[in-house]
Design an enzyme around this catalytic site. Structure first.
Site, PDB file in Angstrom:
ATOM      1  N   ILE A 109       1.042  -0.899  -0.012  1.00 19.83           N
ATOM      2  CA  ILE A 109      -0.334   0.435   0.254  1.00 19.83           C
ATOM      3  C   ILE A 109       0.969   1.113  -0.460  1.00 19.83           C
ATOM      4  O   ILE A 109       1.695   1.412   0.938  1.00 19.83           O
ATOM      5  CB  ILE A 109      -0.601  -0.336   1.462  1.00 19.83           C
ATOM      6  N   LEU A 110       0.614   2.214  -0.961  1.00 15.32           N
ATOM      7  CA  LEU A 110       1.359   3.409  -0.833  1.00 15.32           C
ATOM      8  C   LEU A 110       0.549   4.725  -0.540  1.00 15.32           C
ATOM      9  O   LEU A 110      -0.835   4.555  -0.294  1.00 15.32           O
ATOM     10  CB  LEU A 110       1.796   3.666  -2.586  1.00 15.32           C
ATOM     11  N   ASN A 124      -2.504   0.007 -12.385  1.00 17.83           N
ATOM     12  CA  ASN A 124      -2.932  -1.313 -11.860  1.00 17.83           C
ATOM     13  C   ASN A 124      -3.388  -1.484 -12.689  1.00 17.83           C
ATOM     14  O   ASN A 124      -4.520  -1.940 -13.364  1.00 17.83           O
ATOM     15  CB  ASN A 124      -3.595  -0.537 -10.260  1.00 17.83           C
ATOM     16  N   HIS A 126      -5.947  -5.688 -12.341  1.00 12.42           N
ATOM     17  CA  HIS A 126      -6.465  -6.038 -11.037  1.00 12.42           C
ATOM     18  C   HIS A 126      -7.232  -7.352 -11.553  1.00 12.42           C
ATOM     19  O   HIS A 126      -7.474  -7.282 -13.113  1.00 12.42           O
ATOM     20  CB  HIS A 126      -7.449  -5.043 -10.133  1.00 12.42           C
TER      21      HIS A 126
HETATM   22  C1  GAR Z   1      -2.047 -11.031 -11.188  1.00 16.06           C
HETATM   23  O1  GAR Z   1      -2.942 -11.459 -11.236  1.00 16.06           O
HETATM   24  C2  GAR Z   1      -2.237  -9.498 -10.557  1.00 16.06           C
HETATM   25  O2  GAR Z   1      -3.076  -9.494 -11.395  1.00 16.06           O
HETATM   26  C3  GAR Z   1      -2.722  -9.378  -9.131  1.00 16.06           C
HETATM   27  O3  GAR Z   1      -1.349 -10.547  -8.101  1.00 16.06           O
HETATM   28  C4  GAR Z   1      -0.949 -11.156  -9.674  1.00 16.06           C
HETATM   29  C5  GAR Z   1       0.543 -10.900  -9.368  1.00 16.06           C
HETATM   30  O4  GAR Z   1       1.005 -11.891 -10.685  1.00 16.06           O
HETATM   31  N1  GAR Z   1      -2.362  -8.071  -8.775  1.00 16.06           N
HETATM   32  C6  GAR Z   1      -3.240  -7.622  -7.500  1.00 16.06           C
HETATM   33  O5  GAR Z   1      -4.414  -8.552  -7.122  1.00 16.06           O
HETATM   34  C7  GAR Z   1      -3.637  -6.466  -6.733  1.00 16.06           C
HETATM   35  N2  GAR Z   1      -4.548  -5.961  -6.696  1.00 16.06           N
HETATM   36  P1  GAR Z   1       2.713 -11.740 -11.024  1.00 16.06           P
HETATM   37  O6  GAR Z   1       3.835 -10.943 -10.843  1.00 16.06           O
HETATM   38  O7  GAR Z   1       2.792 -12.739 -11.969  1.00 16.06           O
HETATM   39  O8  GAR Z   1       2.381 -10.612 -12.742  1.00 16.06           O
END
Ligand code: GAR
Length: 224
Positions: A109-110, A124, A126
């Site tokens: 969190i920033l 971002n 999601h």
């Molecule tokens: C991804 O699914 C991304 O969408 C999610 O974490 C994963 C990271 O995978 N992000 C979140 O949940 C943010 N709220 P990666 O490191 O292989 O890209």
């Protein structure tokens, strides 16, 4: 190193490429999707100039190294507060002359001062269709667990600009993905990544770097 330029087809003139700083915390498959798009020449007027990881052991750092992208590590536990961490992050972003910041699986969190310093310049990804399954506590595999528990038949991914509301900024792109009977959180996560995240994240970055995104209130207008 000489700054890379890009010929804007609309203007017909050579302009410096936008500097993209990617924030990561884990495996970095979304970072890899961005690197692959860049190598195929699909990031238009953008170039990934730095990767910043919140974890020293993130495999995303290996991906950066393998592709000759400079990387930094900023560990939250080395700072006394979220505010101090955010100050250090802001300093790093200034030093890198960031034009666009991409949170690609960044799990820290920033402070709101980061969004205020870079309005509509932080993206971002999601792993759900916002406004479903988002906000505090919805990250990584937890999102897919919640999707399966709720029993929805369609999920997907969203790329949005980051503002002071968690997962609440203007939506740039979304892509639906079918939930299938018998899915586990891991199986669903992989499908959402393959069919949605790895496609819409590079696409959103390209649109930004080509100057095709305008934000009006909470809406993102895409120039065709
Ligand atoms: C991804 O699914 C991304 O969408 C999610 O974490 C994963 C990271 O995978 N992000 C979140 O949940 C943010 N709220 P990666 O490191 O292989 O890209």
């Amino acid at each position: 190193m000489a700054e890379e330029t890009w010929k804007d087809p609309r203007e017909g003139v050579e302009i410096p490429k936008k500097k993209i700083v990617v924030l990561v915390s884990g495996g970095g498959t979304n970072l890899q999707a961005l690197i692959d798009a860049q190598n195929r020449g699909e990031l238009g007027g953008g170039k990934i100039t730095c990767v910043i990881s919140s974890r020293p052991d993130a495999y995303a750092l290996t991906r950066a190294k393998n592709n000759g992208i400079p990387a930094r590590v900023l560990r939250p536990k080395d700072f006394p507060s979220t505010e101090a961490y955010s100050d250090a992050m802001l300093e790093a972003l200034y030093e890198e002359f960031a034009d666009l910041i991409v949170q690609a699986g960044f799990m820290t969190i920033l402070d709101a001062k980061i969004c205020r310093a870079y309005p509509n310049r932080i993206m971002n990804v999601h792993p759900a269709l916002i406004p479903s399954f988002c906000g505090k506590g919805y990250y990584g595999l937890h999102v897919h667990e919640a999707v399966l528990e709720k029993g929805v038949k369609v999920t997907g991914a969203t790329v949005h600009f980051v503002n002071e509301i968690c997962d609440g900024g203007p939506i740039i792109l979304q892509k639906p993905v079918a939930v299938q009977q018998g899915d586990t959180p891991e199986v669903l996560q992989k499908r959402v990544m393959e069919q949605a995240e790895w496609k819409i994240l590079p696409e959103a970055v390209r649109l930004f770097c080509e100057g095709k995104l305008r934000v009006k209130g909470n809406q993102v207008i895409i120039k065709q």
